[in-house]
Design a protein around this motif. Sequence first.
Motif, PDB file in Angstrom:
ATOM      1  N   SER A 193       0.828  -1.209   0.000  1.00 49.59           N
ATOM      2  CA  SER A 193       0.000   0.000   0.000  1.00 49.59           C
ATOM      3  C   SER A 193       0.862   1.259   0.000  1.00 49.59           C
ATOM      4  O   SER A 193       0.491   2.277  -0.594  1.00 49.59           O
ATOM      5  N   SER A 194       2.028   1.197   0.622  1.00 50.36           N
ATOM      6  CA  SER A 194       2.950   2.344   0.582  1.00 50.36           C
ATOM      7  C   SER A 194       3.449   2.571  -0.836  1.00 50.36           C
ATOM      8  O   SER A 194       3.594   3.717  -1.289  1.00 50.36           O
ATOM      9  N   ARG A 195       3.694   1.498  -1.539  1.00 49.37           N
ATOM     10  CA  ARG A 195       4.146   1.590  -2.930  1.00 49.37           C
ATOM     11  C   ARG A 195       3.073   2.245  -3.792  1.00 49.37           C
ATOM     12  O   ARG A 195       3.356   3.115  -4.620  1.00 49.37           O
ATOM     13  N   THR A 196       1.832   1.819  -3.594  1.00 45.69           N
ATOM     14  CA  THR A 196       0.722   2.413  -4.328  1.00 45.69           C
ATOM     15  C   THR A 196       0.614   3.909  -4.019  1.00 45.69           C
ATOM     16  O   THR A 196       0.446   4.734  -4.920  1.00 45.69           O
ATOM     17  N   GLY A 315       1.377 -12.125  -3.245  1.00 41.83           N
ATOM     18  CA  GLY A 315       1.766 -12.411  -4.617  1.00 41.83           C
ATOM     19  C   GLY A 315       1.549 -11.271  -5.569  1.00 41.83           C
ATOM     20  O   GLY A 315       2.034 -11.283  -6.694  1.00 41.83           O
ATOM     21  N   GLU A 316       0.777 -10.263  -5.172  1.00 45.69           N
ATOM     22  CA  GLU A 316       0.486  -9.153  -6.056  1.00 45.69           C
ATOM     23  C   GLU A 316       0.745  -7.835  -5.337  1.00 45.69           C
ATOM     24  O   GLU A 316       0.503  -7.716  -4.142  1.00 45.69           O
ATOM     25  N   VAL A 317       1.230  -6.868  -6.082  1.00 47.33           N
ATOM     26  CA  VAL A 317       1.374  -5.514  -5.567  1.00 47.33           C
ATOM     27  C   VAL A 317       0.245  -4.702  -6.174  1.00 47.33           C
ATOM     28  O   VAL A 317       0.113  -4.657  -7.392  1.00 47.33           O
ATOM     29  N   PRO A 318      -0.603  -4.078  -5.364  1.00 44.72           N
ATOM     30  CA  PRO A 318      -1.785  -3.422  -5.910  1.00 44.72           C
ATOM     31  C   PRO A 318      -1.499  -2.096  -6.592  1.00 44.72           C
ATOM     32  O   PRO A 318      -2.083  -1.071  -6.304  1.00 44.72           O
ATOM     33  N   ALA A 319      -0.549  -2.096  -7.514  1.00 45.27           N
ATOM     34  CA  ALA A 319      -0.291  -0.926  -8.343  1.00 45.27           C
ATOM     35  C   ALA A 319      -0.704  -1.293  -9.751  1.00 45.27           C
ATOM     36  O   ALA A 319       0.013  -1.976 -10.462  1.00 45.27           O
ATOM     37  N   LYS A 320      -1.900  -0.892 -10.168  1.00 45.93           N
ATOM     38  CA  LYS A 320      -2.481  -1.350 -11.417  1.00 45.93           C
ATOM     39  C   LYS A 320      -2.224  -0.350 -12.528  1.00 45.93           C
ATOM     40  O   LYS A 320      -2.115   0.839 -12.306  1.00 45.93           O
ATOM     41  N   GLU A 321      -2.204  -0.872 -13.733  1.00 42.66           N
ATOM     42  CA  GLU A 321      -2.131   0.010 -14.874  1.00 42.66           C
ATOM     43  C   GLU A 321      -3.523   0.548 -15.151  1.00 42.66           C
ATOM     44  O   GLU A 321      -4.518  -0.175 -15.075  1.00 42.66           O
ATOM     45  N   ALA A 322      -3.608   1.793 -15.460  1.00 44.80           N
ATOM     46  CA  ALA A 322      -4.893   2.393 -15.785  1.00 44.80           C
ATOM     47  C   ALA A 322      -4.781   3.081 -17.128  1.00 44.80           C
ATOM     48  O   ALA A 322      -3.852   3.849 -17.355  1.00 44.80           O
ATOM     49  N   PRO A 323      -5.678   2.797 -18.079  1.00 46.45           N
ATOM     50  CA  PRO A 323      -5.548   3.342 -19.421  1.00 46.45           C
ATOM     51  C   PRO A 323      -5.649   4.858 -19.489  1.00 46.45           C
ATOM     52  O   PRO A 323      -4.952   5.519 -20.210  1.00 46.45           O
TER      53      PRO A 323
END
Length: 329
Positions: A193-196, A315-323
């Motif tokens: 969450s800090s990364r996000t 297993g996942e980092v919640p930093a998503k790509e957004a168009p």
Amino acid sequence: MKDFKIGEIIGLLRRTAPFLVFRFLIYIGITLAYVIGAGAGAGVGYGIGMIGDNPAGFSVWGGFIGFGLVGIAVYMVREYLLYMVKAGHIAVLVELMEGKELPGGRGQIDHAQQVVRERFVESSVLFGVDQLIKGILRIFNRTFFTIAALLPVPGMKGLVSFINTVINLSLTYLDEVILAYNIRMRSDNPWASSRTALILYAQNYKAFLKNAFFLAFFIWGLTFLVFLIILAPVAGLVALFPGAAGPLTLIIALVFAWGVKQAVIEPIGMTALMQVFFKVTEGQEPNAEWEQRLENLTGKFGELKQKALAWRGAGEVPAKEAPDPDVRG
């Protein structure tokens, strides 16, 4: 032009008065420890100096040594201060911003510390997250934050450099704002969450620069005013030290000003930047372009990713790509 509201900030701080009192007692206690340490050191130095017929000189050095020993002790408890004082205050401020009711008195402090423990089981985890965030922010702000990005002023390099320094000093609360995001999102992976939050901050950095410009002069102007007010009383106090301990006056006055800033002024800047962060990032997703720019800027951001992946088998980092992210920058 700014994204924070002083009236609301004062209201939030008034409702967290128990924490303000707690902060005040802690930091003024630290300040008094510096004064006592310097005074005791000056006394010991004066006594030693009597043997060598130079009590004044030994008194000054004794005062500095006593001051330094207290500084070491404060450095050693900085993890506790972050975990029990700053993070706790952040927790209750976040809950107030979400419209929740808080207990009063000592119950508010106990409640806040319980919230912090739910997000950061051990103080060492919070401290590790905070230190890594600080490192990333320091590099990012040094690279991107310049008042010239808003107000190009040809031929005034010295003035621009000074303003940049003042503004960057007003951004020292950003690591605490990111901790606020952690608490608000109720994340079970503080590294992720800090990364996000760092990506969201980066893609909106110009909005933070604009707000920091207003905050800088308010926070540091108020701190300087406090320093001027207490300089004379401190000079009278230091005059009671044995020997010629006068050179300690400026340092102890600075420490007193620091104590008041940490206890009373810092919460204003921290709460203002919390308001800014939650407002400008509302509804946004982390942008893949800014994620990559942070990866390229510092290896510390990659370290944050590795810790996020390793945290409890995540297993996942919640930093998503957004168009089509709403990027302000």
